[in-house]
Motif scaffolding. Structure first.
Motif, PDB file in Angstrom:
ATOM      1  N   ALA A   1      -8.636  -3.473   6.662  1.00  0.00           N
ATOM      2  CA  ALA A   1      -7.934  -2.945   7.836  1.00  0.00           C
ATOM      3  C   ALA A   1      -6.459  -2.712   7.531  1.00  0.00           C
ATOM      4  CB  ALA A   1      -8.088  -3.908   9.018  1.00  0.00           C
ATOM      5  N   ALA A   2      -5.849  -3.632   6.785  1.00  0.00           N
ATOM      6  CA  ALA A   2      -4.440  -3.473   6.408  1.00  0.00           C
ATOM      7  C   ALA A   2      -4.256  -2.254   5.505  1.00  0.00           C
ATOM      8  CB  ALA A   2      -3.940  -4.732   5.712  1.00  0.00           C
ATOM      9  N   ALA A   3      -5.211  -2.007   4.621  1.00  0.00           N
ATOM     10  CA  ALA A   3      -5.127  -0.836   3.744  1.00  0.00           C
ATOM     11  C   ALA A   3      -5.178   0.454   4.557  1.00  0.00           C
ATOM     12  CB  ALA A   3      -6.260  -0.865   2.722  1.00  0.00           C
ATOM     13  N   VAL A   4      -6.092   0.518   5.509  1.00  0.00           N
ATOM     14  CA  VAL A   4      -6.204   1.714   6.355  1.00  0.00           C
ATOM     15  C   VAL A   4      -4.948   1.892   7.198  1.00  0.00           C
ATOM     16  CG1 VAL A   4      -7.507   2.811   8.216  1.00  0.00           C
ATOM     17  CG2 VAL A   4      -8.718   1.572   6.414  1.00  0.00           C
ATOM     18  N   ALA A   5      -4.453   0.788   7.760  1.00  0.00           N
ATOM     19  CA  ALA A   5      -3.220   0.852   8.548  1.00  0.00           C
ATOM     20  C   ALA A   5      -2.048   1.311   7.689  1.00  0.00           C
ATOM     21  CB  ALA A   5      -2.925  -0.516   9.169  1.00  0.00           C
ATOM     22  N   GLY A   6      -1.996   0.860   6.441  1.00  0.00           N
ATOM     23  CA  GLY A   6      -0.930   1.269   5.533  1.00  0.00           C
ATOM     24  C   GLY A   6      -0.984   2.759   5.237  1.00  0.00           C
ATOM     25  N   ILE A   7      -2.190   3.283   5.084  1.00  0.00           N
ATOM     26  CA  ILE A   7      -2.348   4.721   4.836  1.00  0.00           C
ATOM     27  C   ILE A   7      -1.819   5.524   6.024  1.00  0.00           C
ATOM     28  CG2 ILE A   7      -4.056   6.557   4.567  1.00  0.00           C
ATOM     29  CD1 ILE A   7      -5.746   4.478   2.958  1.00  0.00           C
ATOM     30  N   LEU A   8      -2.161   5.084   7.239  1.00  0.00           N
ATOM     31  CA  LEU A   8      -1.684   5.785   8.435  1.00  0.00           C
ATOM     32  C   LEU A   8      -0.170   5.655   8.588  1.00  0.00           C
ATOM     33  CD1 LEU A   8      -4.412   4.937  11.116  1.00  0.00           C
ATOM     34  CD2 LEU A   8      -4.201   6.969   9.688  1.00  0.00           C
ATOM     35  N   LEU A   9       0.355   4.457   8.353  1.00  0.00           N
ATOM     36  CA  LEU A   9       1.796   4.252   8.504  1.00  0.00           C
ATOM     37  C   LEU A   9       2.590   5.028   7.450  1.00  0.00           C
ATOM     38  CD1 LEU A   9       2.327   0.499   9.461  1.00  0.00           C
ATOM     39  CD2 LEU A   9       3.173   2.503  10.674  1.00  0.00           C
ATOM     40  N   GLY A  10       2.041   5.123   6.233  1.00  0.00           N
ATOM     41  CA  GLY A  10       2.712   5.897   5.208  1.00  0.00           C
ATOM     42  C   GLY A  10       2.858   7.354   5.620  1.00  0.00           C
ATOM     43  N   GLY A  11       1.814   7.881   6.237  1.00  0.00           N
ATOM     44  CA  GLY A  11       1.875   9.265   6.694  1.00  0.00           C
ATOM     45  C   GLY A  11       2.792   9.447   7.877  1.00  0.00           C
TER      46      GLY A  11
ATOM     47  N   PHE B   1      -2.974  12.087   7.189  1.00  0.00           N
ATOM     48  CA  PHE B   1      -3.790  11.106   7.909  1.00  0.00           C
ATOM     49  C   PHE B   1      -2.994  10.388   8.999  1.00  0.00           C
ATOM     50  CE2 PHE B   1      -5.938  11.408   3.754  1.00  0.00           C
ATOM     51  CZ  PHE B   1      -7.194  11.796   4.197  1.00  0.00           C
ATOM     52  N   GLY B   2      -1.719  10.141   8.743  1.00  0.00           N
ATOM     53  CA  GLY B   2      -0.913   9.477   9.746  1.00  0.00           C
ATOM     54  C   GLY B   2      -0.061  10.420  10.557  1.00  0.00           C
ATOM     55  N   ARG B   3       0.265  11.587   9.998  1.00  0.00           N
ATOM     56  CA  ARG B   3       1.154  12.533  10.674  1.00  0.00           C
ATOM     57  C   ARG B   3       0.409  13.382  11.681  1.00  0.00           C
ATOM     58  NH1 ARG B   3       4.735  16.191   6.841  1.00  0.00           N
ATOM     59  NH2 ARG B   3       5.882  14.229   6.622  1.00  0.00           N
ATOM     60  N   GLU B   4      -0.817  13.803  11.354  1.00  0.00           N
ATOM     61  CA  GLU B   4      -1.586  14.660  12.250  1.00  0.00           C
ATOM     62  C   GLU B   4      -2.369  13.808  13.237  1.00  0.00           C
ATOM     63  OE1 GLU B   4      -3.924  17.464  10.124  1.00  0.00           O
ATOM     64  OE2 GLU B   4      -2.251  18.155   8.873  1.00  0.00           O
ATOM     65  N   THR B   5      -2.174  14.106  14.510  1.00  0.00           N
ATOM     66  CA  THR B   5      -2.771  13.290  15.570  1.00  0.00           C
ATOM     67  C   THR B   5      -4.287  13.242  15.469  1.00  0.00           C
ATOM     68  OG1 THR B   5      -0.921  13.821  17.046  1.00  0.00           O
ATOM     69  CG2 THR B   5      -2.949  13.004  18.063  1.00  0.00           C
ATOM     70  N   GLY B   6      -4.901  14.379  15.183  1.00  0.00           N
ATOM     71  CA  GLY B   6      -6.367  14.433  15.127  1.00  0.00           C
ATOM     72  C   GLY B   6      -6.946  13.471  14.115  1.00  0.00           C
TER      73      GLY B   6
ATOM     74  N   GLU C   1       0.828  -1.207   0.000  1.00  0.00           N
ATOM     75  CA  GLU C   1       0.000   0.000   0.000  1.00  0.00           C
ATOM     76  C   GLU C   1       0.862   1.257   0.000  1.00  0.00           C
ATOM     77  OE1 GLU C   1      -3.431   0.297   0.205  1.00  0.00           O
ATOM     78  OE2 GLU C   1      -3.827  -1.846   0.127  1.00  0.00           O
ATOM     79  N   VAL C   2       1.871   1.289   0.857  1.00  0.00           N
ATOM     80  CA  VAL C   2       2.715   2.477   0.973  1.00  0.00           C
ATOM     81  C   VAL C   2       3.558   2.676  -0.288  1.00  0.00           C
ATOM     82  CG1 VAL C   2       4.596   3.543   2.274  1.00  0.00           C
ATOM     83  CG2 VAL C   2       2.782   2.325   3.484  1.00  0.00           C
ATOM     84  N   VAL C   3       4.161   1.594  -0.789  1.00  0.00           N
ATOM     85  CA  VAL C   3       5.024   1.688  -1.971  1.00  0.00           C
ATOM     86  C   VAL C   3       4.216   2.098  -3.201  1.00  0.00           C
ATOM     87  CG1 VAL C   3       6.443   0.338  -3.560  1.00  0.00           C
ATOM     88  CG2 VAL C   3       6.748   0.072  -1.093  1.00  0.00           C
ATOM     89  N   VAL C   4       3.048   1.497  -3.385  1.00  0.00           N
ATOM     90  CA  VAL C   4       2.199   1.838  -4.530  1.00  0.00           C
ATOM     91  C   VAL C   4       1.746   3.288  -4.439  1.00  0.00           C
ATOM     92  CG1 VAL C   4      -0.057   1.418  -5.576  1.00  0.00           C
ATOM     93  CG2 VAL C   4       1.428  -0.511  -4.994  1.00  0.00           C
TER      94      VAL C   4
END
Length: 311
Positions: A207-217, A146-151, A68-71
């Motif tokens: 769930a993995a896709a959402v987690a990947g979006i947050l981790l990428g940020g 999405f992953g960098r901002e705490t809110g 997810e992050v690489v793509v």
């Protein structure tokens, strides 16, 4: 909720220990920063819980997070206008991978351990082939928020947690647990076992896709961003008291297990203990949980049998 009390008590002790070692943790900003760091693992634990409680495993989520992050980085490449279309694509990709895992496991009768292990290798190989070990491109600021901002991270985590609790209280949750507890009895009572498990795998991929979006940020682009997350998610679920083999455990306890694991890792880091010990901790937790289940479940079944005989 009562089943989650033991792990919630452990979590409270660990949070108190963190606060003693780092008083900043008691401030709202410090605690919310901890929640933001834990959010991807908690979301992964929700997806893993749905699969495990149905009697299966999903070992592909870590590699899926990396994909997810690489793509995303390759397709966005710093272009803000591409952010939302790529986000939609990532969600679809997570669902497709989950559906493939579910279909192969249920319809082709391949054990989920083998199916998802194979998927993990396929995804890892695809990432390496595409990137050569060095991901290219860059994530846009709109994606990273999405992953960098705490809110944003806390909001997304809250929505996932509420959706998971409501889902498990609905008919799907009851049939999912019934399937993991006794597949044959569930089928005889009218549960479409294959459909329930396929949906569980699809939600795990989501769930993995959402987690990947947050981790990428939060963590940025890396070919190892999701490495080992599948084992962390499984560890978190069993730490929450969910029985490997299915049929027992609550999603609240699984999420509490993820927070507890993150709190434990945070405490180890605060005291300067090597990060390599994290793998040892995960291994001990999994072995202990399986051993406890092996001791507890036979005695539970004997007790039920004795009660039926007495009646």
């Amino acid at each position: 909720m009562r089943r989650a009390l033991p792990i919630l008590a452990v979590l409270a002790v660990l949070l108190a220990a963190i606060a003693i070692a780092n008083p900043f943790f008691l401030e709202p900003a410090g605690f919310l920063a901890f929640v933001r760091r834990a959010a991807p693992l908690v979301i992964l634990a929700v997806g893993q819980y749905l699969v495990i409680v149905s009697g299966e495993f999903d070992l592909s989520v870590g590699s899926l997070v990396t994909v997810e992050v690489v793509v995303a980085a390759r397709l966005i490449d710093g272009n803000e206008a591409a952010t939302w279309p790529v986000l939609a694509l990532l969600i679809a990709l997570g669902l497709v991978v989950g559906l493939v895992n579910g279909v192969v496991t249920t319809l082709l009768k391949v054990p989920s351990f083998i199916t998802t292990l194979g998927m993990m290798l396929v995804l890892s190989g695809a990432v390496f082939l595409w990137t050569g070990g060095a991901p290219r491109g860059a994530l846009s600021q709109g994606f990273r928020m999405f992953g960098r901002e705490t809110g944003w991270a806390v909001l997304i985590l809250g929505l996932v947690a509420v959706a998971a609790v409501l889902l498990m209280r609905a008919n799907f949750g009851r049939t999912l647990i019934a399937t993991g507890d006794n597949e044959r009895a569930a089928a005889l009572s009218g549960v479409r076992v294959a459909r329930v498990r396929i949906l569980a795998f699809a939600l795990s991929g989501l769930a993995a896709a959402v987690a990947g979006i947050l981790l990428g940020g939060f963590a940025g682009v890396s070919a190892q961003v999701g490495q080992g997350l599948e084992f962390q998610a499984i560890t978190a679920v069993v730490l929450g008291g969910v029985v490997l083999g299915g049929g027992r455990g609550t999603v609240v306890a699984a999420m509490a297990g993820a927070f507890t694991l993150e709190a434990l890792f945070t405490l180890l880091n605060l005291y300067g203990i090597s990060g390599a010990l994290e793998f040892t901790v995960q291994g001990v937790i999994i072995i202990a949980a399986v051993a406890a289940g092996a001791v507890r479940l036979p005695s539970l079944f004997r007790a039920k049998g004795d009660a039926h005989a007495a009646s």
